[in-house]
Design an enzyme around this catalytic site. Structure first.
Site, short mmCIF file in Angstrom:
data_model
loop_
_atom_site.label_atom_id
_atom_site.label_comp_id
_atom_site.label_asym_id
_atom_site.label_seq_id
_atom_site.Cartn_x
_atom_site.Cartn_y
_atom_site.Cartn_z
N CYS A 1 3.45 1.35 2.42
CA CYS A 1 4.87 0.80 2.51
C CYS A 1 5.89 2.40 1.58
O CYS A 1 6.88 1.94 2.02
CB CYS A 1 4.58 -0.22 1.59
SG CYS A 1 3.43 -1.49 2.94
N CYS B 1 1.17 -1.51 -0.20
CA CYS B 1 -0.08 0.38 -0.08
C CYS B 1 0.24 1.45 -0.27
O CYS B 1 1.83 1.31 -0.07
CB CYS B 1 -1.19 0.27 1.49
SG CYS B 1 0.13 0.61 2.81
N ASP C 1 13.55 22.77 -33.75
CA ASP C 1 12.56 23.85 -32.58
C ASP C 1 13.00 23.35 -30.97
O ASP C 1 11.89 24.05 -30.71
CB ASP C 1 11.14 23.32 -32.89
CG ASP C 1 11.24 23.54 -34.49
OD1 ASP C 1 11.11 24.98 -34.94
OD2 ASP C 1 10.91 22.36 -35.24
N ASP D 1 5.65 23.57 -36.73
CA ASP D 1 6.59 23.98 -37.15
C ASP D 1 5.74 23.42 -38.83
O ASP D 1 4.95 22.40 -38.78
CB ASP D 1 7.38 22.99 -36.66
CG ASP D 1 9.03 23.52 -38.09
OD1 ASP D 1 8.72 24.48 -38.59
OD2 ASP D 1 9.71 22.58 -37.97
N ASP E 1 10.03 19.24 -35.04
CA ASP E 1 11.20 17.73 -35.33
C ASP E 1 12.11 18.16 -33.56
O ASP E 1 12.69 17.13 -34.11
CB ASP E 1 12.18 18.79 -36.17
CG ASP E 1 12.88 19.44 -36.53
OD1 ASP E 1 13.43 20.03 -35.19
OD2 ASP E 1 13.68 19.88 -36.68
#
Length: 740
Positions: free
Chosen positions: A6, A3, A636, A432, A632
């Site tokens: 833990c 859980c 960019d 782009d 790309d």
């Protein structure tokens, strides 16, 4: 780990090691990713610290194949699932026959407290066996936590079962010894039933976790274990893929998966890249083309020269990105973990308070002692059982595992989980042009010289100047000149003007090739030559600066780059989702406007240098827009970094160079819409899971404290909450994310 408590204990243990800088613990995958100072600590010391607090751990050796690590994880998961299945079967066999007999007798007129003595003894025996065998794992885990001075989910279950069983044992023995005349209600079967039902819940949870984490396993299954390496006599020899080296020649027969990233040096075939890029249509691969390891060679014989092997391969990088994404924690998960860390101690206090209040209530109403203690046992046991915070710890990791896994299957790699939250809020998508909206395979359409009849000379000068440029437009010009058999002159000097073009010295001539802005910079007036508005061509200017300082425009080269077939549909889908679309390009305005007109983009920014694209993004953000930039990932990079969400269009074979928050391996622009819809669906599932986990506890604990629920119903509800959260996460696998 069972859980979120833990998770908190493991993280605390790791952070307590000197030299640890940060850690992320994933409950659903049972893994911890730790950043540390190697001068102060090491993985063995960190693993020892986790083991010391009760969670046996081992460091993953450096360089271990991802497949091996995943196989070990799956083996542990299967072992755990089988253990829960055994406990479930034993628990059900001990509980159901006695419980069924009990209710059959009640339905035939017997009272709950006036049952045959043999059935009372049967309840005692089966309850004792259930608590001993089925409950042993819970007790052992709770005892280990107690030794560490902590608590976990098993603490609540062990205490709940102990309260129910111990009260019943005292009530049964006391009645037999004549301490009270009437037999109080017994909860032997409730103790056996709750342990059986919780074990069943854990078994179903283990199976659901395995399904939720199937993405990495499916990706690993793409990699063939063996490869056919060709020797110097072109004879194939099967060797393990891990033994391949760069430069090896590998044979891919029809129907086989390609073993390695590389270049085709012989043969032609259709290759199915769907599991890597998400594109369902096979693509033609022939000599000179790149292929990706793990893709399926369909109908031809290919010989591939290995270019990337091992961890450098595209598939290995994809798996690493998915693993990193699934191990990270968004802010909302950190909040849930903080809540869960104090949840168990809070529940213990609530249970104690519940017992005290029922005791006072019984005294005020002068109840017999047996009746008071029966109510206390029922309420306290129900509170302890129903409040287990398993669902809270699984709510977010399960949804993230399914969401990122489904994305990986579709060629959508989520590198930063914060991107999920950002993607959901995006209202503006900036594109782009070259390689994003267009195919990125430009070709020369026309060459128009300023002097009549000088077209080939203008092409020769431009191609000679562009020989050492890596720009796609430059490559298109050089390739066109070579296709026409035009001899090129090697430049004596070469200068790249970022975002503008190139300058090259060709013997006694200074040639400029690039945008009109490049010519403007050097005082060259470009002629008013433009492509037709509907053609979307890119204009490359060719100029000369002579030794005497005079300048001249030699001509214009028009380059065509076809719009991708699905770009128009993709942008229409984004508008349908309520998103504004913007075109941001360094290309000529006439070309940009033509592309925008054909695709339906309303807002255009053209003639923008790469360094200025980030400023455009910033201006859009100043308008209170949440901006996603699609590019790309290389040219960019500044704009991708400035945007609220960077979406990089990947190549499938060069993932490591991409810089976006989300990487799309598919060249299709429709993948942008799919990624945004997947992000929305994942965040919606996360909120639903958190609602289920929190509301369940908020509503269930008061009902249990009031005695409305008995321990058996509480156990069923607790198990149901875990399974419902995981089941809801698995529904993501069927969520509609494809464009309509």
């Amino acid at each position: 780990m069972d859980c979120a408590s833990c998770v908190a204990h493991v993280e605390k243990a790791i952070r307590g090691v000197a030299g640890v800088e940060s850690c992320q613990v994933n409950l659903a995958r049972g893994r911890a990713t730790v950043r540390f100072d190697p001068a102060r600590t090491n993985p063995d010391r960190i693993a020892a610290a986790v083991t010391a607090v009760g969670y046996p751990s081992t460091p993953e050796p450096p360089g271990i194949p991802a497949a091996h690590a995943e196989e070990e994880r799956l083996a542990r998961q299967k072992h755990e699932a089988h253990a829960w299945l055994r406990r479930t079967l034993v628990g059900m066999l001990l509980w159901l026959p006695v419980e069924t007999t009990h209710w059959l007798m009640v339905l035939t007129g017997h009272s709950h407290v006036h049952l045959p003595v043999w059935l009372q003894w049967a309840s005692l025996v089966s309850g004792t066996l259930a608590v001993t065998y089925v409950g042993w794992g819970f007790y052992l885990s709770a005892f280990r936590a107690l030794k560490r001075g902590t608590t976990n989910m098993d603490t609540l279950i062990a205490m709940g079962a102990t309260v129910a069983y111990s009260y019943s044992l005292v009530a049964f023995v006391g009645h037999g010894l004549g301490w009270w005349s009437a037999l109080p209600p017994l909860y032997f079967m409730e103790a056996a039933g709750l342990l059986a039902i919780i074990s069943l819940g854990h078994y179903l949870e283990s199976r659901a976790r395995e399904k939720a984490g199937s993405a990495i396993r499916d990706l690993l299954n793409l990699a063939p274990p063996l490869a056919s390496r060709l020797d110097d006599q072109d004879q194939p020899h099967e060797i393990p893929v891990r033994e391949l080296r760069v430069g090896d020649r590998v044979l891919a027969r029809p129907g086989e998966r390609i073993a390695v990233d590389g270049i085709v040096i012989a043969g032609t075939s259709f290759v199915d890249e769907a599991m890597i890029t998400g594109e369902p249509v096979p693509v033609t691969r022939t000599v000179g083309d790149a292929v990706i390891g793990g893709t399926l060679n369909q109908d031809g014989r290919l010989v591939v020269r290995a270019e990337k092997v091992g961890a450098a391969s595209a598939l290995a990088q994809i798996i690493q990105l998915v693993e990193t994404a699934q191990s990270a924690k968004p802010p909302v998960q950190r909040l849930a973990d903080r809540v869960a860390a104090v949840f168990v101690p809070a529940v213990l206090l609530i249970a104690l308070g519940t017992g005290c209040l029922w005791f006072l209530w019984g005294m005020q109403h002068a109840w017999p002692a047996a009746q008071t203690w029966a109510h206390i046992a029922n309420a306290v046991c129900s509170v302890l059982i129903i409040a287990c915070p398993c669902a809270l710890g699984l709510a977010i990791p399960a949804a993230l595992m399914v969401g990122t896994g489904r994305g990986a299957h579709r060629g959508i790699l989520i590198r930063d989980l914060d991107a999920l939250q950002k993607a959901e809020k995006v209202d503006t998508v900036v594109f782009d042009k070259t390689g994003t909206i267009t195919a990125g395979r430009p070709t020369v359409a026309t060459v128009m010289a300023a002097t009549e009849g000088a077209d080939k000379e203008v092409l020769r000068l431009a191609a000679s100047a562009e020989q050492f440029s890596e720009h796609p437009l430059a490559k298109a010009i050089v390739q066109h000149a070579r296709d026409l058999g035009i001899p090129l002159t090697e430049p004596e000097s070469f200068t790249n003007e970022a975002g503008l073009g190139v300058l090259a010295q060709l013997r006694d001539r200074r040639i400029l090739v690039g945008s009109s802005a490049l010519l403007d910079k050097y005082g060259i007036v470009a002629p008013p030559v433009a492509a037709p508005p509907e053609d979307a061509r890119t204009l490359v200017q060719v100029g000369e600066r002579k030794p005497d300082g005079t300048v001249a425009c030699l001509g214009v080269i028009q380059i065509a780059d076809q719009i991708k077939p699905d770009s128009v549909k993709a942008i229409a889908v984004l508008r349908k989702l309520g998103l504004a679309t913007v075109l941001l390009t360094g290309d000529h305005r006439s070309s940009a406007n033509a592309v925008a007109q054909q695709t339906g983009i309303a807002e255009v920014y053209a003639d923008v240098k790469p360094d200025d694209k980030a400023e455009v993004i910033r201006r859009l953000q100043d308008r209170k827009s949440i901006v996603a930039m699609v590019g790309d990932g290389i040219n960019d990079a500044p704009a991708l970094a400035q945007a609220d969400l960077g979406i990089a269009m990947g190549s499938g074979s060069d993932i490591a160079k991409e810089t976006g928050d989300i990487v799309l391996l598919s060249p299709s622009l429709l993948a942008v819409a799919v990624a945004l819809r997947l992000s929305r669906a994942t965040m919606r599932t996360i909120r639903q899971n958190l609602f289920l986990a929190f509301v369940y506890n908020v509503l269930a604990i008061p009902l249990a404290a009031l005695g409305v629920l008995n321990p058996l119903i509480a156990a069923a509800a607790m198990a149901l909450s875990d399974v419902s959260v995981l089941g809801n996460a698995l529904l993501l696998r069927r969520a509609r994310i494809d464009p309509d």
